[in-house]
Structures are given as C-alpha cells and as structure tokens.
Design a protein around this motif. Structure first.
Motif, PDB file in Angstrom:
ATOM      1  N   GLY A  69      -1.735  74.938  79.201  1.00  0.00           N
ATOM      2  CA  GLY A  69      -2.767  74.400  80.090  1.00  0.00           C
ATOM      3  C   GLY A  69      -3.456  75.413  80.986  1.00  0.00           C
ATOM      4  N   GLY A  70      -3.187  76.683  80.809  1.00  0.00           N
ATOM      5  CA  GLY A  70      -3.785  77.681  81.705  1.00  0.00           C
ATOM      6  C   GLY A  70      -5.190  78.109  81.305  1.00  0.00           C
ATOM      7  N   TRP A  71      -6.016  77.158  80.931  1.00  0.00           N
ATOM      8  CA  TRP A  71      -7.355  77.471  80.424  1.00  0.00           C
ATOM      9  C   TRP A  71      -8.236  77.980  81.559  1.00  0.00           C
ATOM     10  CZ3 TRP A  71      -8.058  71.994  77.875  1.00  0.00           C
ATOM     11  CH2 TRP A  71      -7.044  71.803  76.940  1.00  0.00           C
ATOM     12  N   GLN A  72      -8.808  79.156  81.351  1.00  0.00           N
ATOM     13  CA  GLN A  72      -9.658  79.716  82.396  1.00  0.00           C
ATOM     14  C   GLN A  72     -11.047  79.084  82.429  1.00  0.00           C
ATOM     15  OE1 GLN A  72      -8.378  83.429  80.761  1.00  0.00           O
ATOM     16  NE2 GLN A  72      -7.900  84.228  82.788  1.00  0.00           N
ATOM     17  N   ASN A  73     -11.405  78.403  81.380  1.00  0.00           N
ATOM     18  CA  ASN A  73     -12.698  77.708  81.336  1.00  0.00           C
ATOM     19  C   ASN A  73     -12.491  76.198  81.361  1.00  0.00           C
ATOM     20  OD1 ASN A  73     -11.476  77.595  78.819  1.00  0.00           O
ATOM     21  ND2 ASN A  73     -13.424  77.619  77.702  1.00  0.00           N
ATOM     22  N   ILE A  74     -11.527  75.761  82.146  1.00  0.00           N
ATOM     23  CA  ILE A  74     -11.177  74.340  82.130  1.00  0.00           C
ATOM     24  C   ILE A  74     -12.334  73.447  82.598  1.00  0.00           C
ATOM     25  CG2 ILE A  74     -10.178  74.217  84.461  1.00  0.00           C
ATOM     26  CD1 ILE A  74      -7.869  72.600  82.958  1.00  0.00           C
ATOM     27  N   GLU A  75     -13.187  73.968  83.473  1.00  0.00           N
ATOM     28  CA  GLU A  75     -14.318  73.178  83.970  1.00  0.00           C
ATOM     29  C   GLU A  75     -15.285  72.829  82.837  1.00  0.00           C
ATOM     30  OE1 GLU A  75     -14.558  72.004  86.907  1.00  0.00           O
ATOM     31  OE2 GLU A  75     -12.891  73.078  87.857  1.00  0.00           O
ATOM     32  N   GLU A  76     -15.296  73.661  81.830  1.00  0.00           N
ATOM     33  CA  GLU A  76     -16.141  73.385  80.665  1.00  0.00           C
ATOM     34  C   GLU A  76     -15.372  72.590  79.613  1.00  0.00           C
ATOM     35  OE1 GLU A  76     -17.522  77.001  78.511  1.00  0.00           O
ATOM     36  OE2 GLU A  76     -16.461  76.061  76.849  1.00  0.00           O
ATOM     37  N   ALA A  77     -14.083  72.890  79.482  1.00  0.00           N
ATOM     38  CA  ALA A  77     -13.293  72.321  78.382  1.00  0.00           C
ATOM     39  C   ALA A  77     -13.033  70.829  78.554  1.00  0.00           C
ATOM     40  CB  ALA A  77     -11.962  73.071  78.262  1.00  0.00           C
ATOM     41  N   GLU A 123      -9.392  61.562  68.073  1.00  0.00           N
ATOM     42  CA  GLU A 123      -8.131  61.374  68.798  1.00  0.00           C
ATOM     43  C   GLU A 123      -7.581  62.740  69.194  1.00  0.00           C
ATOM     44  OE1 GLU A 123      -5.124  59.305  66.673  1.00  0.00           O
ATOM     45  OE2 GLU A 123      -3.670  59.459  68.322  1.00  0.00           O
ATOM     46  N   ILE A 124      -7.273  62.890  70.469  1.00  0.00           N
ATOM     47  CA  ILE A 124      -6.817  64.194  70.974  1.00  0.00           C
ATOM     48  C   ILE A 124      -5.435  64.042  71.593  1.00  0.00           C
ATOM     49  CG2 ILE A 124      -7.326  66.089  72.568  1.00  0.00           C
ATOM     50  CD1 ILE A 124     -10.295  65.144  72.419  1.00  0.00           C
ATOM     51  N   VAL A 125      -4.512  64.833  71.117  1.00  0.00           N
ATOM     52  CA  VAL A 125      -3.171  64.862  71.708  1.00  0.00           C
ATOM     53  C   VAL A 125      -2.920  66.282  72.191  1.00  0.00           C
ATOM     54  CG1 VAL A 125      -0.724  64.413  71.373  1.00  0.00           C
ATOM     55  CG2 VAL A 125      -2.400  63.150  70.035  1.00  0.00           C
ATOM     56  N   ILE A 126      -2.563  66.401  73.462  1.00  0.00           N
ATOM     57  CA  ILE A 126      -2.261  67.717  74.037  1.00  0.00           C
ATOM     58  C   ILE A 126      -0.763  67.796  74.340  1.00  0.00           C
ATOM     59  CG2 ILE A 126      -2.720  69.330  75.931  1.00  0.00           C
ATOM     60  CD1 ILE A 126      -5.447  68.053  76.259  1.00  0.00           C
ATOM     61  N   PHE A 127      -0.110  68.743  73.730  1.00  0.00           N
ATOM     62  CA  PHE A 127       1.293  69.007  74.031  1.00  0.00           C
ATOM     63  C   PHE A 127       1.309  70.084  75.109  1.00  0.00           C
ATOM     64  CE2 PHE A 127       1.129  67.184  69.861  1.00  0.00           C
ATOM     65  CZ  PHE A 127       2.135  66.237  69.906  1.00  0.00           C
ATOM     66  N   LEU A 128       1.648  69.633  76.296  1.00  0.00           N
ATOM     67  CA  LEU A 128       1.520  70.477  77.478  1.00  0.00           C
ATOM     68  C   LEU A 128       2.869  71.105  77.798  1.00  0.00           C
ATOM     69  CD1 LEU A 128      -0.898  71.149  79.219  1.00  0.00           C
ATOM     70  CD2 LEU A 128      -0.381  69.152  80.617  1.00  0.00           C
ATOM     71  N   ILE A 129       2.966  72.385  77.546  1.00  0.00           N
ATOM     72  CA  ILE A 129       4.249  73.069  77.714  1.00  0.00           C
ATOM     73  C   ILE A 129       4.403  73.539  79.154  1.00  0.00           C
ATOM     74  CG2 ILE A 129       5.589  75.083  76.997  1.00  0.00           C
ATOM     75  CD1 ILE A 129       4.279  74.755  74.231  1.00  0.00           C
ATOM     76  N   LYS A 130       5.490  73.125  79.744  1.00  0.00           N
ATOM     77  CA  LYS A 130       5.750  73.489  81.136  1.00  0.00           C
ATOM     78  C   LYS A 130       6.154  74.959  81.211  1.00  0.00           C
ATOM     79  CE  LYS A 130       8.331  71.906  85.138  1.00  0.00           C
ATOM     80  NZ  LYS A 130       9.430  71.062  85.623  1.00  0.00           N
ATOM     81  N   GLY A 131       5.750  75.634  82.235  1.00  0.00           N
ATOM     82  CA  GLY A 131       6.177  77.008  82.393  1.00  0.00           C
ATOM     83  C   GLY A 131       5.124  77.867  83.058  1.00  0.00           C
ATOM     84  N   GLY A 132       3.870  77.614  82.750  1.00  0.00           N
ATOM     85  CA  GLY A 132       2.800  78.380  83.369  1.00  0.00           C
ATOM     86  C   GLY A 132       2.570  77.946  84.815  1.00  0.00           C
ATOM     87  N   GLU A 133       1.926  78.795  85.583  1.00  0.00           N
ATOM     88  CA  GLU A 133       1.676  78.456  86.988  1.00  0.00           C
ATOM     89  C   GLU A 133       0.240  77.972  87.129  1.00  0.00           C
ATOM     90  OE1 GLU A 133       2.656  82.058  88.932  1.00  0.00           O
ATOM     91  OE2 GLU A 133       4.798  81.871  88.515  1.00  0.00           O
TER      92      GLU A 133
END
Lengths: 127, 131
Positions: free
Chosen positions: B57-65, B78-88
């Motif tokens: 989830g550390g996308w630097q262009n999240i405002e666009e994404a 259909e969108i499924v995001i597997f969000l891996i915990k660990g990043g800040e």
C-alpha cells in the motif's frame, strides 16, 4: 537473469502445489457421470438398451447369454460437470518495490496462484 | 504485471513463459502504482476483469491511483487488494481502506496467510470453471 529463471520454476511449483492441495481438500462427491469400465455378459433379464450389439458381434453371431455383452459403468471418482458462463479475465498486479523485499517470495507465489487459477479455468490471464 | 518505480507487463497474447518470468521479477525501487497500464489492459479486454493486487500500500501516487480504481470498479471490474502489513504507510492504507467497492484483504502474517487468502478469493471466481 539466471536467478529469475530458477525463481520462476520455484514460485510456479509452490503455487501449483497450493492449488492442487486446495482442490483436493475441497473436493466432494457430486451427482456424477458414469464411465464405461469393462464389458460383461448381457443376460436376458438385463435391459435391452444395455446390450452392446457392436461389441457382441465381435464375439461372433448374436447368441443371448453366450456372445452378448454389456458394459459395466462406474461413476467417475469425483464427479464431473459442465460449467458454463463468462470467465472473467485476470490482471495480476504484483508490487515488487523495495518495501516488499522481505515478503517478495510469498507475494510472488501468491501472484502465481492467482495467475494459474485463472489459466486453469480456461481464461487467458494478463499480467 | 510487476511494478515498482516503473512496471513490466505482458500483453494478452504474450507467451506463458514471459508472463511467468515477469511475475518472478523484483526491482526494489520506489512504488508507483501503474494506473495507466491497467487502464490500457482493461480497455483492450472484452468484459469485466478480475484484478488481483498484492501490495503493502505504499503507493507514492495514491492520489491518482484511488480515483482510477474507483472509476474502473464502477465500470464492473472486480478489484481485490491483498494489503500486506509491514510498511509505514498508515495514511495511504487508510485511504485505500476507505474506498468503496474495493475489496481489501488484510494480510497480517504473509508467510502464514497470504497464499490461503489469495486461493480463497480466486476460487470464488474460478472454482466453477477449474478442471
């Protein structure tokens, strides 16, 4: 590049194993199709529809209960059924940035699971 | 498709070997979500897509994404995001989680949970068709 080649086989093998284990565990008996296993003698009391004339003629002239044959049918082990409908195309998007470094192997295997599941279903996956 | 600062993707008709090699690559750079490439692939496809995203989830262009993902999910993909915990990236992750129509699967322990979660989600879509 050599490392990527080996990783490809490793990731793929792990993903295939995960899919096969999942399918084996979740498989259950359903109403099934029968498959013809082996020929046996056809007797007068058997259904006439069961008589295989062509196979019987291979034995010689049709003589009831001497040369007449039928096929013994058995259900397929796990059942088979047709599925119809739209199979959605898959786009597998894998984050391989530096912050994913620690979990890269597990993430890549997971991506292969998604990709191979789609491919096994008959869909042509995109990446 | 794999992505970091850039991305590598395979076209629809690309050979299986190429697709599998792409999934085996690692770049270890920054994180720029490849919205435009996903847009290109979905627009070339007939019918809705099942889009599986594996990321921290550390996308630097999240405002666009995020607006992009919202837009294509509204189109039926259909969108499924597997969000891996660990990043800040708490703020970015919260933004992703707040977005309606995106299916989020939190992965706290990737070694133990990720494969099972992906299997579970993909089988919901493909189980009836698997041979």
């Amino acid at each position: 590049m050599n490392e990527i080649l080996w990783k490809r086989y490793w990731f793929k093998a792990r993903a295939q194993r995960a899919i096969i284990e999942y399918l084996a565990e979740s498989r259950r008996r359903r109403p099934v199709w029968s498959v013809m296993r082996y020929p046996d003698e056809w007797y007068i009391e058997d259904e006439i529809e069961d008589l295989d004339v062509e196979t019987s003629l291979d034995e010689g002239p049709l003589i009831p209960e001497v040369t007449t044959l039928k096929w013994i049918k058995e259900p397929t082990p796990y059942g088979q059924s047709f599925s119809s409908g739209f199979v959605p195309s898959t786009i597998t998007v894998l984050d391989v940035s530096s912050s994913m470094h620690e979990v890269h192997n597990e993430a890549a295997v997971a991506a292969f699971i998604a990709y191979l599941s789609a491919r096994r279903s008959g869909e042509t996956p995109r990446l | 498709m794999t992505f970091s600062t850039g991305f590598i993707s395979a076209d629809w008709e690309a050979p299986e070997e190429l697709k599998e090699l792409i999934l085996s690559m690692s770049f270890d750079e920054f994180t720029v979500f490849p919205s435009h490439e996903i847009q290109r692939l979905t627009s070339e496809n007939f019918g809705p897509c099942f889009i599986v995203i594996i990321t921290d989830g550390g996308w630097q262009n999240i405002e666009e994404a995020i607006p992009f993902l919202t837009k294509i999910s509204n189109l039926g993909h259909e969108i499924v995001i597997f969000l891996i915990k660990g990043g800040e990236y708490a703020d970015r992750i919260e933004y992703i989680k707040r977005t309606p129509r995106l299916k989020i699967r939190n992965v706290v322990n990737p070694e133990a949970d990720l494969h099972g979660l992906v299997l579970s989600e993909t089988m919901k879509t493909y189980r009836p068709f698997l041979t």
